[in-house]
Design a protein around this motif. Structure first.
Motif, PDB file in Angstrom:
ATOM      1  N   ARG B  62     -15.456  19.037  87.131  1.00  0.00           N
ATOM      2  CA  ARG B  62     -15.323  20.500  87.158  1.00  0.00           C
ATOM      3  C   ARG B  62     -15.064  21.035  88.566  1.00  0.00           C
ATOM      4  O   ARG B  62     -14.772  22.203  88.732  1.00  0.00           O
ATOM      5  CB  ARG B  62     -16.599  21.154  86.624  1.00  0.00           C
ATOM      6  CG  ARG B  62     -16.895  20.816  85.194  1.00  0.00           C
ATOM      7  CD  ARG B  62     -16.395  21.904  84.267  1.00  0.00           C
ATOM      8  NE  ARG B  62     -16.325  21.416  82.911  1.00  0.00           N
ATOM      9  CZ  ARG B  62     -15.545  21.938  81.982  1.00  0.00           C
ATOM     10  NH1 ARG B  62     -14.773  22.952  82.262  1.00  0.00           N
ATOM     11  NH2 ARG B  62     -15.531  21.456  80.765  1.00  0.00           N
ATOM     12  N   ASP B  63     -15.244  20.196  89.556  1.00  0.00           N
ATOM     13  CA  ASP B  63     -15.172  20.686  90.935  1.00  0.00           C
ATOM     14  C   ASP B  63     -14.088  19.930  91.710  1.00  0.00           C
ATOM     15  O   ASP B  63     -14.255  18.768  92.068  1.00  0.00           O
ATOM     16  CB  ASP B  63     -16.549  20.501  91.603  1.00  0.00           C
ATOM     17  CG  ASP B  63     -16.575  21.032  93.017  1.00  0.00           C
ATOM     18  OD1 ASP B  63     -15.535  21.561  93.480  1.00  0.00           O
ATOM     19  OD2 ASP B  63     -17.635  20.919  93.655  1.00  0.00           O
ATOM     20  N   LYS B  64     -12.978  20.620  91.942  1.00  0.00           N
ATOM     21  CA  LYS B  64     -11.833  19.940  92.559  1.00  0.00           C
ATOM     22  C   LYS B  64     -12.115  19.474  93.981  1.00  0.00           C
ATOM     23  O   LYS B  64     -11.412  18.615  94.487  1.00  0.00           O
ATOM     24  CB  LYS B  64     -10.621  20.873  92.551  1.00  0.00           C
ATOM     25  CG  LYS B  64     -10.049  21.077  91.168  1.00  0.00           C
ATOM     26  CD  LYS B  64      -8.687  21.703  91.198  1.00  0.00           C
ATOM     27  CE  LYS B  64      -8.179  21.863  89.767  1.00  0.00           C
ATOM     28  NZ  LYS B  64      -6.829  22.364  89.696  1.00  0.00           N
ATOM     29  N   TRP B  67     -12.653  15.810  94.132  1.00  0.00           N
ATOM     30  CA  TRP B  67     -11.600  14.877  93.716  1.00  0.00           C
ATOM     31  C   TRP B  67     -10.887  14.342  94.951  1.00  0.00           C
ATOM     32  O   TRP B  67     -10.771  15.021  95.966  1.00  0.00           O
ATOM     33  CB  TRP B  67     -10.550  15.584  92.849  1.00  0.00           C
ATOM     34  CG  TRP B  67     -11.056  16.265  91.625  1.00  0.00           C
ATOM     35  CD1 TRP B  67     -12.348  16.405  91.207  1.00  0.00           C
ATOM     36  CD2 TRP B  67     -10.255  16.957  90.652  1.00  0.00           C
ATOM     37  NE1 TRP B  67     -12.400  17.127  90.044  1.00  0.00           N
ATOM     38  CE2 TRP B  67     -11.125  17.470  89.680  1.00  0.00           C
ATOM     39  CE3 TRP B  67      -8.894  17.168  90.503  1.00  0.00           C
ATOM     40  CZ2 TRP B  67     -10.685  18.198  88.580  1.00  0.00           C
ATOM     41  CZ3 TRP B  67      -8.443  17.892  89.419  1.00  0.00           C
ATOM     42  CH2 TRP B  67      -9.331  18.393  88.459  1.00  0.00           C
TER      43      TRP B  67
END
Lengths: 878, 293
Positions: B62-64, B67
């Motif tokens: 959910r949290d770029k 990434w």
């Protein structure tokens, strides 16, 4: 590798797989309709589960070996650009050929990590779904929670410190600046995203001529809201007193045109006229003729109008835009407001005296305003890369009245008198503006014309006359004041390019004629002139050069206007006063912007020297309200030399949802005429005298706004401060004074859980005005406001909202703290939303507010609406 | 027996979703300086009609910011491209900026990049993979200091040999079926969506009867998971061939491995520390390349 397959086999055996069953081989060819082989992928399915698959080779041949206990299997051939072909056949070895039909694949679109804000160039897209909760009904409710976007009390929107210049719906300028109609009526469910166009130049023909710092907002609607006519309604009743409310809204947003028609009415305190205001300031011509008469009433208290205003309001408006072709539009709008606004309260005015003391006047105030306002407008616009043509016609008519009953006592006289006031305040204006820009690339032409007329016949009646004079001539003192303003403006521009340098040249001419008739009747004013009959005109003609030069990421622009300004007075009573004045004016300005990535900053400096004789035109006394008289003793030209410098910095990081801006300003004004106040009994005589003085105003502000993933929250912080040093004449004595002010503001909205939303707002402000004499004794006005909104969504159809609000002010004896409580329950049942709201739960009776104006202190107490309950039903007609 | 244990481990990892030790951008290699001409002169070689976005090595889907990259798979008629979406958004923004500031001879130092340590280079973000017919071409963009040594190679489309199981899982709104394979030295678990009739996936993976929505190796060093499926028209930009020297897969991957292990030595950029006067050498980075064979 062989071992790996062996293990797979063992696992399958362990799992009791279908390898126990006989192998089945399905083979065949895959071709298109013309027989061309296709390298498709062919799979064998039992139910939705793939049991085997294989790729067709370059000849379109495939072969799949699998095992199953099912009686039949589905064989599916698929390849990009062709629709999948499915065949269900018995589970046995066989030949199966496929002939595929060309078709584009259309997938079910899914996004599990949708961005809250995305950026493409200067355009930011705020996804509405990321900021909306169940409690948000209209799109304005959601915009308030978006980082970087601010909604002020009057409904105007700014982005990262810049007030927006345009508001579009699906890239059409439907509302022509009255965008409160959109933010207060378009459902939040119908909007997909809020687009913010930064550095937006709305005139296509000027794209290569003028870099712009302006901001435009565009509502991007969901496809379900486009091309359909929707109609919604609301009806409500309540108590106490007997309350009612009604709304009806029809909307259509199509490719060829858009329309919004609304009716809103209530007697529950909601302001229905506010959304009709033009918030971008690009309406018709501005008129500067004065309408100085008014009824004495306390200013706005700083709490929601719904808390104190007794009203009976009706407003209807229609806004329509039609696309004549892809780049031409015609907009037509019409609105009518019928309002009765009653206000009750009391006020204490402390007027500063040169010795540092104050004199006090206390009043109880009851006012009742009758507002009737009809506005209409039509705009034609052609906006291509070569030609920009716009014509705007605006017509406004209002026939307003106001009644006031004041009871006055003072600490410097024995007066204790009830005063009745009545004001007739009609107005009519019509204006037309036309702009034409022709851009050939290497150069461009600009032609602008505008003309308009504003008629304002005011009449103020005050009784008894004895309050103003020991020797009244009548029972009623009446002041008539009629002003007519005619304006005309014309401008021709020619734009040139020399490499990167752009030079815009203009020749312009403006004329503004104000005609005034005023009479003050009912007082013995033998020592004064109580009649004015004159016209005062201004005309200017000149030229302007605007030179722009971009250097790397900077843009530098200097504006050099030079004009010849003529002013004249024609006094119809005393021809001897007729005069003319002529001046040469030069008001230069420079602008510098630097832009890099996520930041930009700007510096602006302008100097202007105004010479104005309008104050000396009016020789007769005018009663502007029953406590204030205006008279000009000036017989010289007002000269105001001002230097205004601003610096601003803006930072915008959409990916981090972080927006910040800071600005500082300084205005130095050197004026030869000072405004003074003379106290004569209860009356304040405002006059102007030749007395040079210098004033300096310093201001600074900081805004930071951050969206966070934690609790889907948004935090907005604002700080402002200002210092004003100036001079005022009080009882003929010049007094140096300073006004200082600072404030801080916090807004935090969050969704801590799927069943809950919240918003917390807190504001603190402190202001003080003082002279050297009373520097230590002067009191600071401190005001503090806090509000907490809690929204609960225990089940999908039910919304519970409770709000608490605390208002604190330090300069009142009683009622320093005022607590408010409101609650609402909303139940959604099909196309109906039922709302039960309770306002002013703690049943607060009065609210106090203290304001400083120059050196005077105003303490106002307002009588509030009592605790009341309303039941509303909102529904979609279609 | 070892293989059996490995297979069981794959199953456990796939079921539990344990994030063992995802490859981070912990090399010293920084992304190359602005390639303005690449942004300005981008030419589309065709359009894709489907785009799938993947979270690459996400700590939190959910949290770029957790990434390493947002990969994008663009699928058109006869062509498939895998590249970095983070990088394309950045190039789009630079292109728009250059377009709107055409007179500017400078450009913003800040980039529109994101993810975990966006200024760091990793080959799986800065490689473009094009698949046309049966041929795979990789354009490998090198990090700072050797940005002129960009390389390209082509190989026959590698096919993974998949075994399909009946297990299903919903990923990005699609029902997916499990498949396993061993490819170039690693064991993989993939989840494919039969409802998306495209035999493709992130990086060089494909060959299943549906789009690969999620894939991870048994050590969870490399993982992709689909986060968006979109129809539309998506231009496919191919890097300018003359800016990439012809090479082979083995050579490209050898250079990439060395860059990860010791960036300063590999690039020949000797940096002397101001305070100590010592030669700056790369820290030891635990590194395990995706393709081990």
């Amino acid at each position: 590798m062989r071992g790996f397959h062996l293990i797979q086999l063992i696992i399958m055996l362990l799992l009791g797989s279908q390898t126990l069953f006989a192998r089945i081989v399905i083979s065949g060819t895959v071709t298109d309709k013309s027989g061309e082989p296709l390298p498709a992928i062919v799979s064998v399915l039992v139910g939705r589960s793939v049991k085997g698959f294989g790729n067709a080779d370059e000849n379109g041949k495939y072969s799949i070996s699998f095992s199953t206990d099912a009686d039949s299997v589905t064989v599916k051939a698929s390849i990009m650009g062709f629709s999948s072909s499915l065949k269900t056949v018995p589970s046995q070895t066989r030949q199966l050929d496929f002939i595929m039909e060309e078709s584009d694949i259309l997938l079910k679109e899914v996004s599990v990590v949708a961005e809250k804000i995305t950026q493409k160039g200067d355009t930011l897209n705020f996804r509405v779904g990321a900021y909306k909760d169940e409690n948000d009904r209209v799109i304005g409710d959601v915009i308030k929670k978006m980082p970087g976007l601010e909604v002020s009390d009057n409904g105007s929107i700014s982005f990262n410190g810049k007030t927006i210049k345009n508001f579009y719906v699906e890239d059409m300028d439907l509302l022509q600046g009255r965008y409160g109609i959109a933010t207060n009526n378009i459902s939040a469910n119908d909007v997909a995203s809020i687009q913010v166009y930064q550095n937006h130049q709305p005139v296509r023909a000027l794209k290569d001529w003028s870099p712009s710092e302006d901001v435009t907002i565009n509502l991007k609607l969901k496809s379900s809201a486009k091309g359909v006519f929707t109609m919604t309604g609301m009806g409500g009743i309540g108590y106490k007193p007997m309350l009612w409310a009604g709304e009806a809204t029809g909307m259509y947003f199509g490719k060829k045109g858009q329309s919004i028609t609304t009716y809103k009415g209530n007697n529950s305190g909601d302001n229905v006229a506010a959304e009709q205001e033009n918030l971008t300031g690009d309406g018709g011509l501005q008129f500067f003729n004065q309408a100085p008469l008014g009824v004495v009433s306390p200013g706005t208290p700083g709490v929601k109008q719904k808390r104190y205003m007794r009203n009976r309001s009706n407003a209807v408006s229609t806004s329509n835009i039609l696309k004549l072709d892809s780049l031409s539009t015609l907009s037509v709008s019409l609105s009518y407001i019928d309002d009765i606004l009653s206000n009750e309260g009391s006020s204490v005015t402390e007027q500063y005296l040169p010795d540092g003391a104050y004199r006090t006047m206390s009043q109880t105030v009851e006012t009742k305003s009758y507002v009737h306002k009809l506005s209409g407008g039509a705009v034609y616009k052609k906006n291509t890369d070569r030609i920009y043509a716009v014509n705007r016609l605006d017509v406004n008519a209002s026939w307003n009245k106001c009644d006031g009953i004041n009871s006055l006592t003072t600490d410097f006289s024995s007066i204790n008198q009830v005063v009745n006031q009545h004001l007739d305040n009609p107005s009519f204006s019509i204006s037309d503006k036309a702009d034409l820009i022709f851009n050939s690339g290497a150069n461009a032409w600009n032609l602008s014309f505008g003309a308009g007329w504003n008629h304002r016949p005011q009449k103020l009646s005050v009784s008894p006359a004895s309050i103003l004079s020991d020797k009244p001539e009548n029972d009623v003192v009446s002041q008539n004041y009629t002003s007519d303003d005619f304006r005309g403006q014309a401008e021709i521009g020619y734009f040139m390019k020399f490499g990167q340098l752009t030079i815009k040249t203009f020749i312009f001419g403006n004329v503004d004629i104000e005609s005034v008739k005023s009479d003050l009747d009912g007082l013995d004013l033998s020592d004064f002139n109580a009649v004015n009959r004159y016209s005062f005109g201004k005309a200017e003609g000149g030229g302007e050069a605007r030179i722009g030069y971009p250097i790397k990421n900077s843009y530098f622009e200097v504006t050099l206007p030079i004009s010849y300004n003529g002013q004249w007075l024609r006094d119809k009573k005393a021809a001897g006063r007729n005069r003319e004045w002529n001046y040469l004016c030069f008001n230069p300005a420079v602008k510098y912007t630097y832009r890099l990535g996520k930041s930009w900053c700007g510096l602006n400096a302008s100097y202007y020297k105004i010479r104005d004789n309008s104050d000396r035109a009016q020789s007769g006394v005018v009663m502007t309200d029953y406590l204030t008289f205006r008279e000009s003793f000036v017989d010289h030209t007002l000269v105001d030399k001002s230097l205004y410098v601003t610096a601003e910095y803006h930072y915008s990081n959409a990916m981090a949802q972080l927006f910040a801006n800071a600005s500082a300003s300084w205005r130095r004004s050197s004026c030869n005429t000072m405004v003074g106040y003379e106290y004569d009994g209860i009356a304040t005589v405002k006059y102007a005298l030749e007395h040079p003085y210098v004033s300096n105003r310093y201001g600074a502000s900081v805004n930071v706004s951050k969206g966070m993933d934690f609790w889907e929250s948004t935090l907005k912080l604002t700080g402002n401060c200002s210092l004003y040093k100036s001079m005022q004449l009080i009882n003929s004595q010049p007094v140096d004074y300073k006004s200082q002010y600072w404030s801080a503001n916090l807004v935090y909205s969050a969704m801590p859980a799927t069943w809950m939303g919240m918003a917390l707002g807190a504001a603190y402000g402190e202001n003080k005005s003082f002279t050297e004499v009373n520097k230590d004794a002067a009191m600071s006005g401190r005001q503090c406001t806090g509000r907490l909104d809690l929204n609960f969504f225990p089940v999908k159809r039910l919304i519970l909202n409770v709000a608490f609000e605390e208002n604190y002010t330090n300069l009142t004896e009683a009622g320093r703290h005022t607590w408010f409580g409101d609650a609402r329950i909303t139940y959604k049942a099909g196309r109906f939303d039922w709302e039960l709201e309770a306002n002013n739960i703690f049943n607060r009776k009065v609210f106090s507010r203290v304001n400083y104006t120059d050196m005077n202190i105003y303490r106002s107490t307002y009588r509030l609406r009592p605790f009341n309950v309303m039941l509303k039903v909102r529904f979609n007609v279609f | 027996m070892k293989k059996l244990i490995k297979l069981l481990f794959i199953t456990i990892v796939a079921i539990s979703g344990i994030d063992c030790h995802a490859q981070r951008k912990d090399t010293d290699a920084k992304i190359s300086h602005y390639n303005i001409s690449r942004c300005r002169d981008r030419k589309s070689i065709g359009d894709a009609s489907i785009r799938i976005l993947y979270a690459f090595n996400a700590e939190n889907i959910r949290d770029k910011s957790t990434w390493i990259d947002e990969g994008q798979l663009k699928i058109g008629r006869g062509i498939t491209q895998y590249s970095s979406h983070f990088e394309e958004v950045n190039e789009d923004s630079v292109a728009i900026w250059l377009n709107t500031h055409s007179k500017s001879s400078a450009w913003p130092p800040a980039r529109w990049l994101r993810g975990h340590r966006p200024d760091h280079w990793i080959e799986y973000q800065y490689s473009n993979i094009h698949i046309i017919d049966n041929t795979l071409e990789e354009y490998a963009t090198m990090p700072r200091a050797i940005e002129t040594d960009n390389l390209k190679y082509s190989e026959t489309l590698p096919l993974q040999e998949w075994s399909i199981s009946d297990e299903t899982e919903e990923i990005c709104g699609y029902s997916c079926q499990k498949a396993i394979c061993h490819w170039r030295g690693r064991d993989y678990v993939a989840w494919f969506a039969a409802d998306i009739p495209v035999s493709a996936g992130p990086w060089k993976f494909g060959g299943l009867p549906g789009l690969i929505m999620k894939i991870a190796d048994s050590t969870n060093t490399y993982s992709w998971e689909a986060t968006e499926v979109k129809n539309g028209t998506f231009p496919i930009y191919k890097p300018r061939g003359d800016k990439y020297k012809e090479s082979t897969r083995e050579k490209v991957q050898e250079l990439q491995r060395k860059l990860n292990e010791n960036y300063f030595k590999t690039t020949g950029t000797e940096v002397i520390q101001y305070k100590t006067g010592q030669l700056l050498t790369s820290r030891k980075h635990p590194y395990s390349q995706l393709e081990l064979e």
